[in-house]
Design an enzyme around this catalytic site. Structure first.
Site, mmCIF file in Angstrom:
data_model
loop_
_atom_site.group_PDB
_atom_site.id
_atom_site.type_symbol
_atom_site.label_atom_id
_atom_site.label_comp_id
_atom_site.label_asym_id
_atom_site.label_seq_id
_atom_site.Cartn_x
_atom_site.Cartn_y
_atom_site.Cartn_z
ATOM 1 C CG HIS A 87 6.398 -6.070 12.010
ATOM 2 N ND1 HIS A 87 6.229 -6.978 13.031
ATOM 3 C CD2 HIS A 87 5.157 -5.647 11.682
ATOM 4 C CE1 HIS A 87 4.937 -7.099 13.300
ATOM 5 N NE2 HIS A 87 4.260 -6.301 12.488
HETATM 6 C C1 LIG Z 1 -0.056 -6.140 5.642
HETATM 7 C C2 LIG Z 1 0.567 -5.363 6.768
HETATM 8 C C3 LIG Z 1 0.153 -5.601 8.073
HETATM 9 C C4 LIG Z 1 0.731 -4.873 9.122
HETATM 10 N N1 LIG Z 1 0.201 -5.005 10.375
HETATM 11 C C5 LIG Z 1 0.611 -4.164 11.349
HETATM 12 C C6 LIG Z 1 -0.076 -4.105 12.585
HETATM 13 O O1 LIG Z 1 -1.081 -4.779 12.796
HETATM 14 N N2 LIG Z 1 0.398 -3.251 13.532
HETATM 15 C C7 LIG Z 1 1.499 -2.477 13.324
HETATM 16 O O2 LIG Z 1 1.913 -1.760 14.249
HETATM 17 N N3 LIG Z 1 2.151 -2.514 12.149
HETATM 18 C C8 LIG Z 1 1.704 -3.295 11.149
HETATM 19 N N4 LIG Z 1 2.295 -3.242 9.926
HETATM 20 C C9 LIG Z 1 3.474 -2.387 9.765
HETATM 21 C C10 LIG Z 1 3.174 -0.883 9.801
HETATM 22 O O3 LIG Z 1 1.944 -0.581 9.209
HETATM 23 C C11 LIG Z 1 4.333 -0.159 9.125
HETATM 24 O O4 LIG Z 1 5.534 -0.503 9.799
HETATM 25 C C12 LIG Z 1 4.206 1.350 9.142
HETATM 26 O O5 LIG Z 1 2.967 1.728 8.587
HETATM 27 C C13 LIG Z 1 5.372 1.941 8.351
HETATM 28 O O6 LIG Z 1 5.212 3.321 8.211
HETATM 29 P P1 LIG Z 1 6.152 4.138 7.241
HETATM 30 O O7 LIG Z 1 5.757 5.549 7.355
HETATM 31 O O8 LIG Z 1 7.558 3.759 7.503
HETATM 32 O O9 LIG Z 1 5.842 3.576 5.778
HETATM 33 P P2 LIG Z 1 4.460 3.489 4.997
HETATM 34 O O10 LIG Z 1 3.315 3.662 5.914
HETATM 35 O O11 LIG Z 1 4.523 2.246 4.186
HETATM 36 O O12 LIG Z 1 4.475 4.773 4.062
HETATM 37 C C14 LIG Z 1 5.304 4.951 2.945
HETATM 38 C C15 LIG Z 1 4.511 5.755 1.918
HETATM 39 O O13 LIG Z 1 5.403 6.243 0.937
HETATM 40 C C16 LIG Z 1 4.838 6.074 -0.348
HETATM 41 N N5 LIG Z 1 5.935 5.998 -1.307
HETATM 42 C C17 LIG Z 1 6.926 5.087 -1.335
HETATM 43 N N6 LIG Z 1 7.763 5.331 -2.373
HETATM 44 C C18 LIG Z 1 7.280 6.430 -2.995
HETATM 45 C C19 LIG Z 1 7.713 7.163 -4.128
HETATM 46 N N7 LIG Z 1 8.786 6.803 -4.845
HETATM 47 N N8 LIG Z 1 6.984 8.244 -4.499
HETATM 48 C C20 LIG Z 1 5.898 8.632 -3.781
HETATM 49 N N9 LIG Z 1 5.437 7.951 -2.710
HETATM 50 C C21 LIG Z 1 6.129 6.871 -2.323
HETATM 51 C C22 LIG Z 1 4.084 4.753 -0.191
HETATM 52 O O14 LIG Z 1 3.144 4.559 -1.219
HETATM 53 C C23 LIG Z 1 3.487 4.892 1.187
HETATM 54 O O15 LIG Z 1 2.249 5.541 1.156
HETATM 55 C C24 LIG Z 1 1.763 -3.939 8.854
HETATM 56 C C25 LIG Z 1 2.172 -3.701 7.549
HETATM 57 C C26 LIG Z 1 1.579 -4.397 6.503
HETATM 58 C C27 LIG Z 1 2.016 -4.105 5.101
#
Ligand SMILES: Cc1cc2nc3c(=O)[nH]c(=O)nc-3n(C[C@H](O)[C@H](O)[C@H](O)COP(=O)(O)OP(=O)(O)OC[C@H]3O[C@@H](n4cnc5c(N)ncnc54)[C@H](O)[C@@H]3O)c2cc1C
Length: 547
Positions: free
Chosen positions: A472
């Site tokens: 997280h």
């Molecule tokens: C193993 C795991 C288990 C989890 N379990 C839970 C759960 O059960 N419940 C829950 O609520 N949360 C859970 N989480 C956390 C939750 O999924 C994340 O907090 C949330 O998805 C974050 O969203 P975000 O949009 O910030 O980032 P992300 O969803 O990580 O999206 C970022 C995106 O940007 C892309 N990206 C990054 N850098 C670049 C670049 N330079 N160029 C192009 N693309 C790029 C990445 O590839 C990714 O697709 C978990 C996370 C993980 C990894």
């Protein structure tokens, strides 16, 4: 050069919601750049595939954190989704919003419009809750299906009775009026399949024809003209790929997640001048808060050996597994539809805690070294426990000017004394829960931390030896007023001092919330879409205790 209205960096939880909402205006052209591949892999969609995608480098950034002062010399593994849906395509499916105080604190930190009554309508608008829930708090017609775990395991039932025997009440909906209590977890699963942000929001958005999603597009930097973001550079196909530039006539939106968003800003010359100069990156805009303030939940996993019943450790092997495969194929139920966590328990570490500061999870399974990637062979059950609102903060810093080099991730887990105290209280409660009367028929003995561990210092030693991330990370591009030295974006999520650039993802959280982060990240993006489109926010929910 191609020009779009908006260029979104990252097709993760936030990026998927944004593409969908901004694309509702059919005249708007949107480009979404995603470093990873499409989300075709079957393990993404099969809930139990979690254990496989955990280390799958083709769709996972698979970062390694720096050794921390309280991690017993260990570097903790930090998976992150790298595919459409981002981390929501590899996460543990848990749907947990947090407590009202979490968001009220954000507002008190100077962020207008982010208090609980303001954000609640967005949580409601996003979800299609199937099952228990008061309409004041729950939505029934959104795109994100939220169901409750339907596998009724005797060990889970006994665990919940054990909690009740210790005075922890059952709570039919921890995403309702109050979080505290014990219950089966709520999940982003529909019909036995994962409901990622890509499935709920991005794929439907693509069908409209005005959203251009480009995979294998690794963004290297944001193009700045003076203090205005005008476009994005990426390499099509990775490190040795073709360089491409796309322009944004309205805005560039950075949704790369808590590790990558600050890194992309730093690579673009936005960040601490000292850091950028040390890496040989030209300073385009000094903003010392970029990457600083990282928070995460740190959890030890207590394990008991189990007798008189089969746990998931045995059921996923041999003929049992084949039975489960057939069951899933026929009914979309059974072992393969499970999440890594099955029961949630929210409680407080002591009488003076202002609201539940402990989150404990139960699973009738156990993992090698307490890390969720690999199940043990002998029967086991696990309680993970963590401090919900840690005070410790770390940072994310680009390691070099090379966009393909993983950033430095230092979370500084347990740096603050309060975090150590609460996590020790959590582990003690985990021991009492596992040894509770209703679990007695199945409880063989405590394997970790083991009966020799008795004093607080011994518990703390066990925590540092085996604790790990609960995945997280947040707070690395914090939302706050311009007067705050740590703030990176304002309460409209615009980068302070720049035009045409917003950061919208988990990194903008000013302070860690009492929850897993997916639900709130989706909410952040949904609210931000209204801010970008200049739409009037839905009326805030009238709740007792708010003016
Ligand atoms: C193993 C795991 C288990 C989890 N379990 C839970 C759960 O059960 N419940 C829950 O609520 N949360 C859970 N989480 C956390 C939750 O999924 C994340 O907090 C949330 O998805 C974050 O969203 P975000 O949009 O910030 O980032 P992300 O969803 O990580 O999206 C970022 C995106 O940007 C892309 N990206 C990054 N850098 C670049 C670049 N330079 N160029 C192009 N693309 C790029 C990445 O590839 C990714 O697709 C978990 C996370 C993980 C990894």
């Amino acid at each position: 050069m191609e020009t779009f209205d908006y260029v979104i960096i990252g097709a993760g939880s936030a990026g998927s919601v944004l593409a969908n909402r901004l694309g509702e205006d059919l005249g708007t052209k949107i480009c979404v750049l995603e470093a990873g591949p499409s989300d075709w892999h079957p393990y993404i969609h099969l809930p139990a595939g979690f254990i496989k995608t955990f280390h799958m480098k083709s769709i996972n950034w698979a970062y390694q954190q720096e050794v921390g002062p309280w991690t017993g010399g260990r570097s903790i593994y930090a998976p992150r989704g790298k595919t459409l849906g981002g981390s929501s395509s590899i996460n543990g499916h848990i749907y947990n919003r947090g407590q009202r105080q979490d968001f009220d604190t954000w507002a008190q930190m100077g962020n207008r419009g982010w208090g609980y009554p303001d954000v609640l309508p967005y949580f409601k608008r996003l979800e299609r809750r199937v099952g228990e829930g008061d309409e004041t708090y729950r939505g029934r017609s959104g795109a994100l299906t939220v169901t409750t775990m339907e596998w009724k395991d005797p060990l889970c039932e006994a665990f919940m009775e054990g909690a009740v025997s210790l005075g922890i009440p059952k709570n039919p909906d921890y995403n309702g009026a109050i979080q505290e209590g014990v219950s089966y977890c709520q999940r982003t699963i529909e019909g036995g399949l994962r409901m990622s942000a890509a499935k709920a929001f991005l794929h439907p958005a693509k069908k409209r024809g005005n959203v251009d999603v480009r995979t294998h597009a690794h963004v290297t930097n944001i193009i700045l003209e003076g203090k205005r973001a005008v476009g994005v550079r990426y390499l099509k196909g990775g490190r040795n790929g073709t360089p491409v530039e796309v322009r944004a006539s309205k805005e560039v939106i950075l949704s790369g997640g808590s590790y990558n968003s600050p890194q992309v800003l730093q690579l673009s010359g936005v960040g601490s001048p000292e850091l950028l100069k040390s890496l040989g990156i030209e300073v385009r805009h000094a903003l010392p808060g970029v990457g600083e303030g990282l928070q995460d939940h740190y959890a030890p996993r207590s394990v008991a050996r189990v007798k008189n019943i089969k746990t998931i450790n045995e059921l996923r092997r041999g003929w049992h597994l084949w039975v489960e495969v057939l069951k899933w194929a026929a009914t979309r139920r059974g072992l393969l539809s499970l999440s890594p966590t099955m029961v949630y328990c929210f409680w407080h570490s002591g009488e003076t805690a202002e609201s539940s500061d402990l989150q404990l999870t139960f699973t009738p399974a156990s993992y090698k070294e307490g890390v969720q990637g690999e199940l043990e062979d002998e029967p086991g059950m696990t309680v993970a426990s963590w401090q919900q609102r840690p005070e410790s903060r770390g940072y994310v810093r680009a390691r070099s000017s090379d966009p393909f080099e993983p950033p430095i991730i230092q979370t500084n887990y347990l740096m603050e004394e309060v975090d150590r105290r609460v996590v020790v209280a959590g582990m003690k409660l985990a021991r009492r829960l596992l040894a509770s009367e209703p679990l007695k028929p199945y409880y063989a003995y405590e394997d970790f931390p083991g009966p020799k561990v008795q004093s607080d210092d011994e518990f703390l030693a066990a925590v540092t030896e085996r604790g790990t991330t609960t995945f997280h990370p947040g707070c690395t591009c914090r939302m706050g007023p311009a007067s705050a030295s740590w703030a990176v974006v304002d309460d409209q999520l615009r980068v302070h001092g720049l035009q045409g650039l917003r950061v919208i993802d988990a990194s903008i959280m000013p302070r860690m919330i009492s929850a897993n982060l997916n639900a709130s990240t989706l909410m952040i993006a949904d609210k931000a879409s209204d801010l970008i489109r200049g739409k009037v926010a839905p009326e805030s929910v009238k709740l007792a205790g708010y003016a």
